[in-house]
Write an enzyme that holds these catalytic residues in place. Structure first.
Site, PDB file in Angstrom:
ATOM      1  N   GLU A  46       0.839  -1.204   0.000  1.00  0.00           N
ATOM      2  CA  GLU A  46       0.000   0.000   0.000  1.00  0.00           C
ATOM      3  C   GLU A  46       0.872   1.251   0.000  1.00  0.00           C
ATOM      4  OE1 GLU A  46      -3.739   0.564   2.426  1.00  0.00           O
ATOM      5  OE2 GLU A  46      -2.468   2.064   3.429  1.00  0.00           O
TER       6      GLU A  46
ATOM      7  N   PHE B 288       0.481   5.851  -0.212  1.00  0.00           N
ATOM      8  CA  PHE B 288      -0.435   6.991  -0.147  1.00  0.00           C
ATOM      9  C   PHE B 288       0.104   8.135  -0.997  1.00  0.00           C
ATOM     10  CE2 PHE B 288       2.472   7.465   3.473  1.00  0.00           C
ATOM     11  CZ  PHE B 288       2.903   8.779   3.334  1.00  0.00           C
ATOM     12  N   PRO B 289      -0.770   8.965  -1.573  1.00  0.00           N
ATOM     13  CA  PRO B 289      -0.308  10.064  -2.425  1.00  0.00           C
ATOM     14  C   PRO B 289       0.443  11.110  -1.598  1.00  0.00           C
ATOM     15  CG  PRO B 289      -2.639   9.611  -2.782  1.00  0.00           C
ATOM     16  CD  PRO B 289      -2.228   8.879  -1.545  1.00  0.00           C
ATOM     17  N   PRO B 290       1.658  11.496  -2.028  1.00  0.00           N
ATOM     18  CA  PRO B 290       2.394  12.545  -1.317  1.00  0.00           C
ATOM     19  C   PRO B 290       1.802  13.920  -1.625  1.00  0.00           C
ATOM     20  CG  PRO B 290       3.644  11.794  -3.200  1.00  0.00           C
ATOM     21  CD  PRO B 290       2.404  10.949  -3.157  1.00  0.00           C
TER      22      PRO B 290
ATOM     23  N   GLN C  62      -7.397  -3.864   8.922  1.00  0.00           N
ATOM     24  CA  GLN C  62      -6.585  -2.823   9.545  1.00  0.00           C
ATOM     25  C   GLN C  62      -5.315  -3.475  10.109  1.00  0.00           C
ATOM     26  OE1 GLN C  62      -8.035  -1.113  13.254  1.00  0.00           O
ATOM     27  NE2 GLN C  62      -7.748   0.961  12.428  1.00  0.00           N
TER      28      GLN C  62
ATOM     29  N   THR D 299      -4.097   4.879  -1.431  1.00  0.00           N
ATOM     30  CA  THR D 299      -5.117   5.412  -0.516  1.00  0.00           C
ATOM     31  C   THR D 299      -5.761   6.673  -1.081  1.00  0.00           C
ATOM     32  OG1 THR D 299      -3.601   6.812   0.758  1.00  0.00           O
ATOM     33  CG2 THR D 299      -3.813   4.517   1.445  1.00  0.00           C
TER      34      THR D 299
END
Length: 604
Positions: A21, A23-25, A185, A52
Site C-alpha cells: 500500500e 499513499f499520495p504525497p 486494519q 489510498t
C-alpha cells in the site's frame, strides 16, 4: 486482472503472495520520488498495490493520477481506495470512470475518516452515508466489472459480545451487497486476529481475508501509528522494542524479526490465508527487510511476465509485441503509440496503427536538468571524450545517457566488457542484448514469463558510427551470412541487407501449454520512427551546453553526420559472433587513423 483472480491463481500454484500500500504525497517532487520507488519496489514481486484516498482536494485527485500511472506506465495491477468523505455522487462517479479508463479492476470502498479539522463524520449533500451505500452504488453502476474490497477490523473481536456481533452483522451485510474480499486494519496481536477470522467465517463470510501488515520502521513512527489507530500491542513486543527506542536501526532490526514471526504464525494457522498486505508508509527498506526475513522471493511471472514492462490499460492489456528500439525508453514508446487503434498481439503486423505519434512529451526529453546533465556528462571536447562516456555507462560507472534514463540492465553485465571495448573503438552503443540459447524462464538475469518455460534471444547491437568506420564494418559484416542490419542517417536514408519485409523476432519464449511468444522484434518502419527520436535526443544533449561551446558543436556534428545502425546476429548459439566484425573493423580503422598524417579524432 482482479485481485481475487490473482489470489486464486496463487492458491492453485500453492504460492504465498504479497502486496503493498502507498499513499499520495503532497508535493510534485514527492510524487515523482514515490513513483520511482514504486518502480523499484515492483522488483520485490507484489501481486498488486493499492493507493489510498484522502478526504477530497488535490490529494484525492492524485490518487486517480497515481492509479493511471501505475496501471499504464509502471505496469502493476492497482487497487484504488474510494471514500464517502467529502464525495458527492458525481465525484464518486468521476473517480470510478477514471479508474475504469485506466484499466483498474479493484476498488476498496470505505466510509472514511472525518475531514481534517472535524471531529465528527458527516455526509456531504448528494453523497453516501455508509460504506455499504458506496458498495451498492458501485455494483449498481458497474455490475461485476470491479472487485470491491472493504475494511475489516480484527480488534472488533475484543468488543463486548453485543457490539462485536453488531459489527460482524454490518460486515456480513457489506459482503452480501457484493464485496469480493476484505483488507484488515493493521494489527500486532496475532491471537486476536486469528480469533476474529474464525468469527468471520462462523457467520458465513467466505471471501478472501487479506491481513494488513505494518513493518516497524522507527520507534516514534510505530508509536504514532499505533496510537492513532488505537492498536493493541502485545506487552512482549513493547518490552523487546522500548529499550532501543533511541536507536532506529536496532528498532527496525528487532521489529522486522517480530513482525516476520507474526506473519509466519498467520500463514501457518490453517486459516486459508496465503497472502500478506504490507502498509509501506511509502518507505522501501522496512518492507524489503521483512520480505527477506520471511525468505519470500518474487515469482518471475509476477515481476516480468514479458521481457519489457507491460501496460495494463484496457487497450494495451493484450499487447505482447514491441520493437526493441525503445527498450530503454518505455514511457516514450507508450506515449508515441497511445492513439493506436490496436496493439500487436501474437504477431507484429497489420493490426497496428500506421503512424507513430509526434515527438512530444517523453519523446524529446532527456529527463535531466542542465545542472544534472553537466554533472553527469561533463563537457566533452573530443570524440574520444564521448566514447569514454559511453564506455563508462556500459561498464556501470555512469548511471545514465541521453538515450537511457536508467543504468544498464542486469543482462548488459554479461557483455559489458565487450560493449566498453566497442565504444573505445568508435561504435557508440545505445542499446544491446546478448544471445541466449534456452535458459529457464525463472533465470534471475534473462528469465521472464510463466514458470517451467525456456527463453531465447538473438544478439542485438544498436549504435551511432562515423561514415568511414561504417564502411569498414559493413565489409566485415557481409562475410557473415547470419548478420542482418539496418543503417539510417538523420535525413532518413535507409539501407539494409535483409530481404524480408517482415519483422525479425529477437526475443522469444517457449512455455507449457502456450504458443511460442515473440515479444521483441526488429522491424523497418519502427526503426525509422525511432530514428527521429534517437537523433533528437542527441540534439537535446547538445542543447545542454552554450550554443557556441566546443561541446555543443561536437555533439551537434555527431548527430548531423553519424549513422544510426542496428545489427542482429541470427545464430543465437554463438554468443560472441556478433562482436567479431566490430573488433576487426575498429582495430583496422584505428590503425589507418594512427598512420594518417595530421589525423583528427574530433570529427565524425
Amino acid at each position: 486482472m482482479k485481485v481475487t483472480q490473482k489470489i486464486a491463481q496463487c492458491e492453485r500454484d500453492n504460492k504465498v503472495w504479497w502486496s503493498f500500500e502507498y499513499f499520495p504525497p503532497r508535493t510534485a517532487q514527492g510524487l515523482q520520488n514515490l513513483l520511482d520507488r514504486i518502480e523499484r519496489m515492483r522488483g520485490l514481486g507484489p501481486e498488486f498495490i493499492d493507493i489510498t484516498w484522502n478526504a477530497g482536494g488535490r490529494t484525492s485527485e492524485l490518487t486517480a493520477e497515481m492509479v493511471k500511472t501505475c496501471q499504464g506506465l509502471v505496469g502493476i495491477e492497482t487497487c484504488m481506495h474510494l471514500t464517502c468523505t467529502n464525495m458527492p455522487k458525481e465525484k464518486v462517479d468521476f473517480a470510478l470512470r477514471e479508474a475504469k479508463n485506466s484499466g483498474c479492476r479493484n476498488v476498496l470502498a470505505l466510509r472514511g475518516d472525518p475531514p481534517m479539522g472535524k471531529e465528527e463524520w458527516e455526509a456531504v449533500e448528494g453523497g453516501f452515508v455508509h460504506g455499504i451505500d458506496l458498495v451498492r452504488h458501485i455494483r449498481r453502476e458497474y455490475g461485476d466489472y470491479f472487485d470491491i474490497a472493504v475494511a475489516g477490523f480484527p480488534q472488533h473481536q475484543t468488543l463486548p459480545p453485543e457490539e462485536r456481533d453488531l459489527e460482524m452483522k454490518y460486515l456480513k451485510e457489506k459482503i452480501d451487497a457484493g464485496v469480493n474480499f476484505i483488507f484488515t486494519q493493521m494489527f500486532y496481536d496475532v491471537d486476536i486476529f486469528i480469533d476474529w477470522v474464525k468469527s468471520v467465517r462462523a457467520v458465513g463470510i467466505t471471501v478472501p481475508i487479506v491481513p494488513g501488515i505494518a513493518p516497524i520502521q522507527t520507534w516514534n513512527g510505530f508509536q504514532r501509528a499505533t496510537s492513532l489507530a488505537k492498536t493493541i500491542i502485545p506487552q512482549a513486543l513493547l518490552e523487546a522494542l522500548e529499550p532501543h527506542k533511541d536507536n532506529d536501526e536496532k528498532v527496525r532490526e528487532i521489529g522486522t524479526k517480530l513482525v516476520a514471526e507474526m506473519c509466519r504464525k498467520i500463514l501457518n494457522a490453517n486459516l486459508g490465508i496465503h497472502g500478506l498486505h504490507f502498509y509501506t508508509m511509502n518507505l522501501e527498506k522496512g518492507t524489503k527487510m521483512l520480505l527477506e526475513e520471511l525468505n519470500l522471493v518474487p515469482r518471475m511471472e509476477t515481476v516480468k511476465p514479458l521481457p519489457w514492462r507491460q501496460s495494463l490499460t484496457p487497450t494495451r492489456r493484450q499487447e505482447t509485441i514491441r520493437p526493441i528500439f525503445w527498450a530503454n525508453r518505455t514511457k516514450s514508446y507508450i506515449s508515441r503509440t497511445e492513439n493506436w487503434d490496436e496493439y500487436p498481439n501474437g504477431r507484429f503486423g497489420d493490426s497496428r496503427s500506421p503512424a507513430y505519434g509526434e515527438l512530444d512529451g517523453y519523446g524529446v526529453s532527456i529527463k535531466k536538468s542542465r545542472e544534472d546533465a553537466l554533472k553527469l556528462w561533463g563537457q566533452p571536447l573530443t570524440f574520444a571524450d564521448i566514447s569514454d562516456l559511453f564506455a563508462k555507462f556500459c561498464s556501470g560507472r555512469l548511471h545514465a545517457l541521453p538515450w537511457s534514463d536508467q543504468k544498464p540492465s542486469n543482462e548488459t553485465s554479461i557483455i559489458s566488457e565487450k560493449l566498453a571495448r566497442m565504444n573505445t573503438l568508435g561504435f557508440l552503443t545505445i542499446n544491446s542484448q546478448p544471445a541466449v540459447n534456452g535458459v529457464k524462464s525463472s533465470d534471475k538475469v534473462f528469465g521472464w514469463g510463466p514458470r517451467n518455460g525456456y527463453v531465447y534471444q538473438k544478439a542485438y547491437l544498436e549504435f551511432f558510427v562515423k561514415p568511414a568506420l561504417l564502411t569498414l564494418l559493413l565489409s566485415h559484416i557481409e562475410r557473415d551470412s547470419n548478420i542482418t542490419y539496418y543503417v539510417i542517417n538523420k535525413r532518413g536514408d535507409l539501407r539494409t541487407n535483409t530481404h524480408s519485409e517482415g519483422p525479425n523476432a529477437v526475443t522469444w519464449g517457449v512455455f507449457p501449454g502456450k504458443e511460442i511468444v515473440q515479444p521483441t522484434i526488429v522491424e523497418a518502419v519502427s526503426f525509422m520512427a525511432w530514428k527521429d527520436e534517437a537523433f533528437e535526443l542527441g540534439q537535446q544533449w547538445a542543447q545542454v551546453y552554450d550554443p557556441e561551446s566546443p561541446s555543443a558543436k561536437l555533439i551537434s556534428e555527431l548527430m548531423d553526420t553519424c549513422y544510426l545502425v542496428n545489427v542482429v546476429h541470427n545464430d543465437f548459439h554463438d554468443a560472441d559472433a556478433i562482436f567479431k566484425p566490430f573488433f576487426q573493423a575498429g582495430e583496422e580503422y584505428q590503425a589507418t587513423q594512427a598512420n594518417a598524417p595530421n589525423h583528427s579524432v574530433n570529427g565524425c
